[in-house]
Motif scaffolding. Structure first.
Motif, PDB file in Angstrom:
ATOM      1  N   THR A  91       0.825  -1.208   0.000  1.00 25.93           N
ATOM      2  CA  THR A  91       0.000   0.000   0.000  1.00 25.93           C
ATOM      3  C   THR A  91       0.860   1.259   0.000  1.00 25.93           C
ATOM      4  OG1 THR A  91      -1.763  -1.164   1.179  1.00 25.93           O
ATOM      5  CG2 THR A  91      -1.832   1.235   1.214  1.00 25.93           C
ATOM      6  N   THR A 227      -6.470   1.430  -2.745  1.00 25.06           N
ATOM      7  CA  THR A 227      -5.570   0.281  -2.625  1.00 25.06           C
ATOM      8  C   THR A 227      -5.638  -0.377  -1.262  1.00 25.06           C
ATOM      9  OG1 THR A 227      -4.016   1.310  -4.184  1.00 25.06           O
ATOM     10  CG2 THR A 227      -3.179  -0.505  -2.850  1.00 25.06           C
ATOM     11  N   ALA A 240     -11.002  -1.114  -2.856  1.00 24.50           N
ATOM     12  CA  ALA A 240      -9.679  -1.326  -3.449  1.00 24.50           C
ATOM     13  C   ALA A 240      -9.823  -1.504  -4.955  1.00 24.50           C
ATOM     14  CB  ALA A 240      -9.002  -2.535  -2.814  1.00 24.50           C
ATOM     15  N   ALA A 243      -6.680  -2.661  -6.781  1.00 21.89           N
ATOM     16  CA  ALA A 243      -6.040  -3.874  -6.292  1.00 21.89           C
ATOM     17  C   ALA A 243      -6.586  -5.084  -7.039  1.00 21.89           C
ATOM     18  CB  ALA A 243      -6.298  -4.031  -4.794  1.00 21.89           C
TER      19      ALA A 243
END
Length: 412
Positions: A91, A227, A240, A243
């Motif tokens: 992160t 994220t 996210a 992600a």
């Protein structure tokens, strides 16, 4: 054309932005000083979690020499340790991208300065800058590609990122030693228009340097918000957006949590995991061996543990409720009644890395370390490792081997 022609990047007149200056660059540099140091430390921690002293089982980095030093046996407490450290690593790395790009933009005129080397000392400085810039871009780029599960780079991500990190951090330490006093002095004095980085003939400003810093900070905040949820898990995982969410939809129900490596990808099917085809082979002291079907495993004392799964890409799940046979009880079946030793775990998977993984004795001894047969009250799905998988507190996801076929206890 002469190198001082204002149409060429080698000319000071080519660079006209009024934002560039020592103060602006120094603020960005100090942020990176702290952030990259944390990235390097958490990267070393992740390396320790793979237990490099078990080479060449878990760590197959070629020719690592002294760089492959053994840190410490990776602990099993708290159970969310790897989830926290690797989540922070990934992160923070993503969050720092706007800061890194802004810092490189602020100093790019220096990369075109002629002559390229005025002295031996100056030549060494330029080489260190080349390693710093190139190493930084390489580490951040390969890291982002790995997080997104895009393995487009040649070779394995693990050794590439490992060696790249050492090259980059060595150049970073040398650069920080030279420039940190200058940066601290510039920030304390709050001078915004001095220094060799300032444009010789700046254009009229359209935004202040402070406003530019707010823009960079806002971009980093956006990346943080989109994220961080992958490491926190639960409902926040929906935030996210940048992600990875796995290559397959895990579906719903007890087995409805993230999957990276599916049974189909690993070459697993019912012919290899069916009741008659699959047996767990456990080997221990003096070659003592037992073969257990899944039915026989279910007859052994079963225990439960609430544990997450956390992977090097930074994603993790919330705690899942696993049920199975303790690893230390399996060790006892093959002659290790006291403190259990290390164990080598082998999978029946045909494709993908970490078909074999090793666990340290302290991991085997933990009462929460299981050969799991069920999760959240149901049998494991094929994608989650049916007929049996390892689950160990605080271990990286790849060491929680799925589709286990053989376990060999003893010193590795």
């Amino acid at each position: 054309m002469r190198h001082d022609d204002p149409r060429l990047p080698t000319s000071p007149g080519f660079w006209r932005s009024p934002l560039r200056g020592t103060w602006f660059t120094s603020v960005l540099g100090l942020v990176l000083l702290v952030g990259i140091t944390v990235l390097f430390v958490t990267g070393l921690v992740s390396y320790a979690a793979y237990n490099p002293n078990l080479a060449p089982v878990n760590d197959q980095t070629p020719d690592k020499g002294i760089l492959g030093f053994y840190l410490f046996p990776w602990p099993t407490n708290p159970s969310w340790l790897y989830r926290a450290t690797q989540g922070l690593h990934v992160t923070l790395g993503v969050t720092l991208i706007p800061v890194l790009l802004a810092k490189l933009w602020s100093v790019v005129p220096k990369l075109f300065t002629l002559p390229p080397a005025r002295s031996l000392a100056h030549a060494l400085e330029r080489i260190s800058l080349l390693l710093l810039v190139g190493g930084g871009l390489f580490e951040f780029t390969t890291g982002v590609l790995n997080v997104q599960l895009d393995y487009v780079f040649p070779g394995s991500f693990y050794p590439l990122h490992f060696y790249g990190a050492w090259v980059f951090f060595a150049a970073f330490v040398a650069h920080a030693a030279l420039k940190t006093p200058v940066a601290l002095r510039a920030v304390r004095q709050r001078r915004r228009d001095e220094g060799e980085l300032a444009a010789a003939r700046p254009d009229a400003p359209t935004v202040s340097r402070r406003g530019a810093l707010w823009f960079v900070g806002g971009a980093s905040l956006l990346l943080l918000v989109t994220t961080a949820g992958q490491s926190i898990g639960g409902a926040l995982r929906r935030t996210a957006l940048l992600a990875p969410h796995g290559g397959a939809d895990p579906g719903s129900g007890p087995n409805g949590f993230q999957i990276n490596k599916t049974a189909a990808y690993a070459g697993i099917d019912a012919r290899t995991t069916g009741g008659e085809a699959w047996r767990l082979v456990v080997t221990g002291r003096d070659g003592r061996t037992v073969r257990l079907s899944r039915t026989e495993l279910l007859r052994l004392p079963l225990h439960s543990a609430a544990l997450p799964i956390a992977c090097v890409e930074g994603w993790s799940t919330a705690d899942q409720w696993w049920r199975g046979v303790r690893l230390r009880d399996l060790a006892a079946l093959v002659g290790y009644d006291g403190d259990p030793p290390d164990v080598l775990v082998e999978s029946i998977q045909l494709h993908g890395a970490f078909r074999r993984a090793a666990l340290r004795a302290n991991q085997v001894a933990d009462p929460r370390s299981l050969l799991a047969l069920q999760v959240n009250g149901e049998d494991l799905s094929p994608d989650h490792g049916y007929p049996a998988r390892v689950i160990v507190p605080a271990a990286p996801g790849v060491l929680n081997t799925k589709w286990v076929a053989r376990m060999t206890f003893g010193d590795l």
